[in-house]
Write a protein that holds these residues in place. Structure first.
Motif, PDB file in Angstrom:
ATOM      1  N   ASN A  69      -6.359  -3.366   9.865  1.00  0.00           N
ATOM      2  CA  ASN A  69      -5.189  -3.108  10.731  1.00  0.00           C
ATOM      3  C   ASN A  69      -5.617  -2.376  11.998  1.00  0.00           C
ATOM      4  O   ASN A  69      -5.134  -2.649  13.090  1.00  0.00           O
ATOM      5  N   LEU A  70      -6.546  -1.430  11.825  1.00  0.00           N
ATOM      6  CA  LEU A  70      -7.016  -0.642  12.968  1.00  0.00           C
ATOM      7  C   LEU A  70      -7.759  -1.538  13.966  1.00  0.00           C
ATOM      8  O   LEU A  70      -7.512  -1.477  15.177  1.00  0.00           O
ATOM      9  N   ALA A  71      -8.651  -2.378  13.458  1.00  0.00           N
ATOM     10  CA  ALA A  71      -9.411  -3.268  14.350  1.00  0.00           C
ATOM     11  C   ALA A  71      -8.452  -4.147  15.155  1.00  0.00           C
ATOM     12  O   ALA A  71      -8.616  -4.329  16.358  1.00  0.00           O
ATOM     13  N   GLN A  72      -7.416  -4.660  14.489  1.00  0.00           N
ATOM     14  CA  GLN A  72      -6.422  -5.490  15.187  1.00  0.00           C
ATOM     15  C   GLN A  72      -5.704  -4.691  16.266  1.00  0.00           C
ATOM     16  O   GLN A  72      -5.551  -5.130  17.398  1.00  0.00           O
ATOM     17  N   ALA A  73      -5.267  -3.485  15.897  1.00  0.00           N
ATOM     18  CA  ALA A  73      -4.508  -2.639  16.835  1.00  0.00           C
ATOM     19  C   ALA A  73      -5.366  -2.271  18.043  1.00  0.00           C
ATOM     20  O   ALA A  73      -4.875  -2.225  19.172  1.00  0.00           O
TER      21      ALA A  73
ATOM     22  N   ILE B 146       1.278   9.763  11.197  1.00  0.00           N
ATOM     23  CA  ILE B 146       0.705   8.450  10.827  1.00  0.00           C
ATOM     24  C   ILE B 146       0.298   8.490   9.362  1.00  0.00           C
ATOM     25  O   ILE B 146      -0.382   9.424   8.920  1.00  0.00           O
ATOM     26  N   ASN B 147       0.731   7.466   8.631  1.00  0.00           N
ATOM     27  CA  ASN B 147       0.267   7.285   7.252  1.00  0.00           C
ATOM     28  C   ASN B 147      -0.580   6.020   7.249  1.00  0.00           C
ATOM     29  O   ASN B 147      -0.065   4.926   7.488  1.00  0.00           O
ATOM     30  N   ILE B 148      -1.880   6.169   7.006  1.00  0.00           N
ATOM     31  CA  ILE B 148      -2.770   4.994   7.111  1.00  0.00           C
ATOM     32  C   ILE B 148      -2.432   3.919   6.073  1.00  0.00           C
ATOM     33  O   ILE B 148      -2.888   2.788   6.189  1.00  0.00           O
ATOM     34  N   LEU B 149      -1.645   4.278   5.052  1.00  0.00           N
ATOM     35  CA  LEU B 149      -1.301   3.303   4.021  1.00  0.00           C
ATOM     36  C   LEU B 149      -0.014   2.550   4.340  1.00  0.00           C
ATOM     37  O   LEU B 149       0.313   1.576   3.676  1.00  0.00           O
ATOM     38  N   ALA B 150       0.702   3.020   5.359  1.00  0.00           N
ATOM     39  CA  ALA B 150       1.985   2.387   5.696  1.00  0.00           C
ATOM     40  C   ALA B 150       1.752   1.171   6.578  1.00  0.00           C
ATOM     41  O   ALA B 150       0.845   1.158   7.411  1.00  0.00           O
ATOM     42  N   GLU B 151       2.592   0.134   6.397  1.00  0.00           N
ATOM     43  CA  GLU B 151       2.401  -1.056   7.225  1.00  0.00           C
ATOM     44  C   GLU B 151       3.635  -1.443   8.027  1.00  0.00           C
ATOM     45  O   GLU B 151       3.511  -2.070   9.064  1.00  0.00           O
ATOM     46  N   ASP B 152       4.828  -1.056   7.562  1.00  0.00           N
ATOM     47  CA  ASP B 152       6.037  -1.481   8.283  1.00  0.00           C
ATOM     48  C   ASP B 152       6.883  -0.314   8.784  1.00  0.00           C
ATOM     49  O   ASP B 152       7.686  -0.483   9.684  1.00  0.00           O
ATOM     50  N   SER B 153       6.709   0.865   8.194  1.00  0.00           N
ATOM     51  CA  SER B 153       7.609   1.977   8.511  1.00  0.00           C
ATOM     52  C   SER B 153       7.269   2.636   9.854  1.00  0.00           C
ATOM     53  O   SER B 153       6.271   2.280  10.508  1.00  0.00           O
ATOM     54  N   ALA B 154       8.070   3.626  10.227  1.00  0.00           N
ATOM     55  CA  ALA B 154       7.906   4.287  11.531  1.00  0.00           C
ATOM     56  C   ALA B 154       6.554   4.980  11.659  1.00  0.00           C
ATOM     57  O   ALA B 154       6.078   5.217  12.774  1.00  0.00           O
ATOM     58  N   ASP B 155       5.934   5.350  10.520  1.00  0.00           N
ATOM     59  CA  ASP B 155       4.644   6.036  10.594  1.00  0.00           C
ATOM     60  C   ASP B 155       3.458   5.079  10.388  1.00  0.00           C
ATOM     61  O   ASP B 155       2.324   5.509  10.174  1.00  0.00           O
TER      62      ASP B 155
ATOM     63  N   LEU C 244       0.526   2.577  11.509  1.00  0.00           N
ATOM     64  CA  LEU C 244      -0.396   2.634  12.651  1.00  0.00           C
ATOM     65  C   LEU C 244       0.092   1.831  13.864  1.00  0.00           C
ATOM     66  O   LEU C 244       0.218   2.355  14.981  1.00  0.00           O
ATOM     67  N   ALA C 245       0.404   0.547  13.634  1.00  0.00           N
ATOM     68  CA  ALA C 245       0.776  -0.328  14.760  1.00  0.00           C
ATOM     69  C   ALA C 245       2.053   0.164  15.435  1.00  0.00           C
ATOM     70  O   ALA C 245       2.180   0.102  16.660  1.00  0.00           O
ATOM     71  N   VAL C 246       2.980   0.665  14.629  1.00  0.00           N
ATOM     72  CA  VAL C 246       4.264   1.134  15.174  1.00  0.00           C
ATOM     73  C   VAL C 246       4.035   2.380  16.029  1.00  0.00           C
ATOM     74  O   VAL C 246       4.528   2.488  17.155  1.00  0.00           O
ATOM     75  N   VAL C 247       3.237   3.323  15.514  1.00  0.00           N
ATOM     76  CA  VAL C 247       2.967   4.563  16.264  1.00  0.00           C
ATOM     77  C   VAL C 247       2.182   4.251  17.535  1.00  0.00           C
ATOM     78  O   VAL C 247       2.481   4.781  18.603  1.00  0.00           O
ATOM     79  N   PHE C 248       1.199   3.372  17.424  1.00  0.00           N
ATOM     80  CA  PHE C 248       0.384   3.035  18.600  1.00  0.00           C
ATOM     81  C   PHE C 248       1.284   2.444  19.695  1.00  0.00           C
ATOM     82  O   PHE C 248       1.166   2.788  20.867  1.00  0.00           O
ATOM     83  N   ALA C 249       2.173   1.516  19.292  1.00  0.00           N
ATOM     84  CA  ALA C 249       3.040   0.864  20.277  1.00  0.00           C
ATOM     85  C   ALA C 249       3.938   1.896  20.961  1.00  0.00           C
ATOM     86  O   ALA C 249       4.205   1.805  22.157  1.00  0.00           O
ATOM     87  N   LYS C 250       4.360   2.899  20.208  1.00  0.00           N
ATOM     88  CA  LYS C 250       5.310   3.876  20.743  1.00  0.00           C
ATOM     89  C   LYS C 250       4.616   4.987  21.539  1.00  0.00           C
ATOM     90  O   LYS C 250       5.123   5.463  22.548  1.00  0.00           O
ATOM     91  N   GLN C 251       3.440   5.403  21.079  1.00  0.00           N
ATOM     92  CA  GLN C 251       2.832   6.628  21.617  1.00  0.00           C
ATOM     93  C   GLN C 251       1.695   6.410  22.614  1.00  0.00           C
ATOM     94  O   GLN C 251       1.379   7.299  23.381  1.00  0.00           O
ATOM     95  N   LEU C 252       1.045   5.243  22.550  1.00  0.00           N
ATOM     96  CA  LEU C 252      -0.187   5.113  23.337  1.00  0.00           C
ATOM     97  C   LEU C 252       0.009   4.323  24.621  1.00  0.00           C
ATOM     98  O   LEU C 252       0.861   3.444  24.704  1.00  0.00           O
ATOM     99  N   ASP C 253      -0.818   4.647  25.601  1.00  0.00           N
ATOM    100  CA  ASP C 253      -0.827   3.925  26.865  1.00  0.00           C
ATOM    101  C   ASP C 253      -1.774   2.738  26.698  1.00  0.00           C
ATOM    102  O   ASP C 253      -2.993   2.930  26.528  1.00  0.00           O
ATOM    103  N   PRO C 254      -1.239   1.496  26.731  1.00  0.00           N
ATOM    104  CA  PRO C 254      -2.086   0.322  26.459  1.00  0.00           C
ATOM    105  C   PRO C 254      -3.148   0.068  27.531  1.00  0.00           C
ATOM    106  O   PRO C 254      -4.038  -0.753  27.331  1.00  0.00           O
TER     107      PRO C 254
ATOM    108  N   MET D 256       0.825  -1.219   0.000  1.00  0.00           N
ATOM    109  CA  MET D 256       0.000   0.000   0.000  1.00  0.00           C
ATOM    110  C   MET D 256       0.860   1.271   0.000  1.00  0.00           C
ATOM    111  O   MET D 256       0.396   2.325  -0.339  1.00  0.00           O
ATOM    112  N   THR D 257       2.107   1.179   0.434  1.00  0.00           N
ATOM    113  CA  THR D 257       2.886   2.398   0.688  1.00  0.00           C
ATOM    114  C   THR D 257       3.288   3.147  -0.572  1.00  0.00           C
ATOM    115  O   THR D 257       3.764   4.275  -0.489  1.00  0.00           O
ATOM    116  N   ASP D 258       3.144   2.518  -1.755  1.00  0.00           N
ATOM    117  CA  ASP D 258       3.547   3.248  -2.951  1.00  0.00           C
ATOM    118  C   ASP D 258       2.489   4.285  -3.369  1.00  0.00           C
ATOM    119  O   ASP D 258       2.692   5.057  -4.283  1.00  0.00           O
TER     120      ASP D 258
END
Ligand SMILES: C[S@@+](CC[C@H](N)C(=O)[O-])C[C@H]1O[C@@H](n2cnc3c(N)ncnc32)[C@H](O)[C@@H]1O
Length: 282
Positions: free
Chosen positions: A185-189, A138-147, A149-159, A1-3
Motif C-alpha cells: 500500500n505504501l509503495a502505491q501511495a 495513521i493505523n498501518i493495518l487500516a485500509e478504508d477508514s479515516a486513519d 494510509l492512502a486516506v491520510v496521505f490524500a488529506k494531509q500531504l502536498d502531492p 487487516m483492521t481486526d
C-alpha cells in the motif's frame, strides 16, 4: 487487516524514547515517567547482556536511530525531500530536531490515537506544532477508514513535494504477510509524488548470526509481552532487496551499522550487528 489491534506494542516506545534521551539524542520534552521506569528496570539486563554476550538492546536502538537520521539527512540535502511522514513515531524526537535544522521541511508525526494524543500534548505544551509540523492518526493495518494510509496521505500531504516515509521499531512486530500488505500500500501511495522514498529499520533472520537463536527466543517473550507476532524478516541482504522489489519499490539500499563505525557517532559492539536500515525509493 483492521481486526488486528496492535496498540499493545505502544508501551515499548516509552523505553526507546528514554534510551534516546539518556544518550543525548532527545530532549526533556519527551521525558516520561513510564520511559524512566522502564529504562531503570531494564538497566541490569542490559548490563548483563553487554558483559556476557557483547550485545545490548540499547546499542541497537542507538545504531538504528543514528543510521535512519543519516539517510533522512541525505534525502533532504541530496534528493530534495521536503515532506516527511514518520509513522509509528512514538516518542521520536526526530521531527523536532529536523524541523529545527530545516525550517522549510514539512513534518507529519503519525501514530495510533492514544500514543499520538500524548505526543501531540507534549509538542503543543512546547509550542512546536504549526502548519509545517503536524500530527495525524495513521493505523498501518487500516485500509478504508479515516486513519488508512492512502486516506491520510490524500488529506494531509502536498502531492507536489518530494516525500519520505519513516518507520522505526515497528515492522518486526508483525509477521511478513501482514507487514507486506502495508508495504505494498505504501509503495502505491508513494508513486503519486514526484519522488518518494521509505526508510525503515529491520531485524533480519540471519541463520549465521550467533545471536539468532537467542533473539528468536527473546522475540517469543516480546511477542507475549506486546501481544503481537514479533518476527525476523528476510534471511540476507539480497533477500531484503528482492523482497522490496516485489513489493513495488524500484531501488533499495541496505545499510549496515559496521559501515558507519567511526563515521557516525554510533555505539559499537563486539558481536556482529543485528539491525539493518533499509532505504527504498519508488
Ligand atoms: C516500538 S514503538 C516504536 C516507536 C518509535 N518509532 C521508536 O522507535 O521508539 C511502536 C510504535 O508503533 C505504534 N503502532 C503500533 N501499531 C501500529 C499501527 N497499527 N499503526 C501505526 N502505528 C502503530 C505504537 O503506538 C508505537 O508508538
Amino acid at each position: 487487516m483492521t481486526d488486528i489491534d496492535s496498540s499493545s506494542i505502544s508501551f515499548t516506545a516509552y523505553y526507546t524514547g528514554e534510551v534516546w534521551r539518556q544518550h543525548g539524542l532527545s530532549s526533556d520534552i519527551f521525558k516520561t515517567n513510564t520511559g524512566k521506569t522502564l529504562f531503570y528496570l531494564g538497566q541490569p539486563i542490559e548490563k548483563i547482556a553487554k558483559t556476557v554476550m557483547g550485545f545490548s538492546t540499547q546499542t541497537t536502538l542507538l545504531q538504528r536511530h543514528h543510521m535512519i537520521d543519516y539517510v533522512v539527512k541525505k534525502a533532504i540535502e541530496e534528493q530534495g525531500v521536503s515532506q516527511i511522514v514518520e509513522i509509528a513515531c512514538g516518542m521520536s524526537p526526530r521531527g523536532v530536531r529536523f524541523r529545527q535544522q530545516y525550517p522549510d521541511l514539512h513534518y507529519i508525526e503519525a501514530d495510533l490515537p492514544a500514543m499520538l494524543a500524548h505526543k501531540q500534548r507534549l509538542l503543543t505544551e512546547h509550542g512546536l506544532l504549526n502548519e509545517h509540523h503536524r500530527v495525524a492518526s495513521i493505523n498501518i493495518l487500516a485500509e478504508d477508514s479515516a486513519d488508512a494510509l492512502a486516506v491520510v496521505f490524500a488529506k494531509q500531504l502536498d502531492p507536489q513535494r518530494k516525500t519520505l516515509v519513516i518507520t522505526e521499531g515497528l515492522i518486526n512486530y508483525f509477521d511478513l504477510a501482514t507487514i507486506s500488505i502495508f508495504w505494498q500500500n505504501l509503495a502505491q501511495a508513494l508513486k503519486k509524488f514526484p519522488q518518494a522514498g521509505y526508510v525503515t529499520d529491520l531485524y533480519p533472520n540471519f541463520p549465521w548470526h550467533p545471536m539468532t537463536k537467542l533473539i528468536n527466543g527473546f522475540v517469543y517473550g516480546l511477542s507475549k509481552a506486546t501481544k503481537s507476532h514479533v518476527s525476523l524478516h528476510f534471511k540476507n541482504e539480497q533477500a531484503i532487496i528482492e523482497g522490496f522489489k516485489e513489493l513495488g519499490f524500484a531501488k533499495t539500499n541496505v545499510h549496515i551499522p559496521e559501515s558507519y563505525y567511526g563515521v557516525l557517532p554510533i555505539p559499537t559492539q563486539r558481536v556482529a550487528s543485528l539491525v539493518r536500515v533499509v532505504e527504498n525509493w519508488v
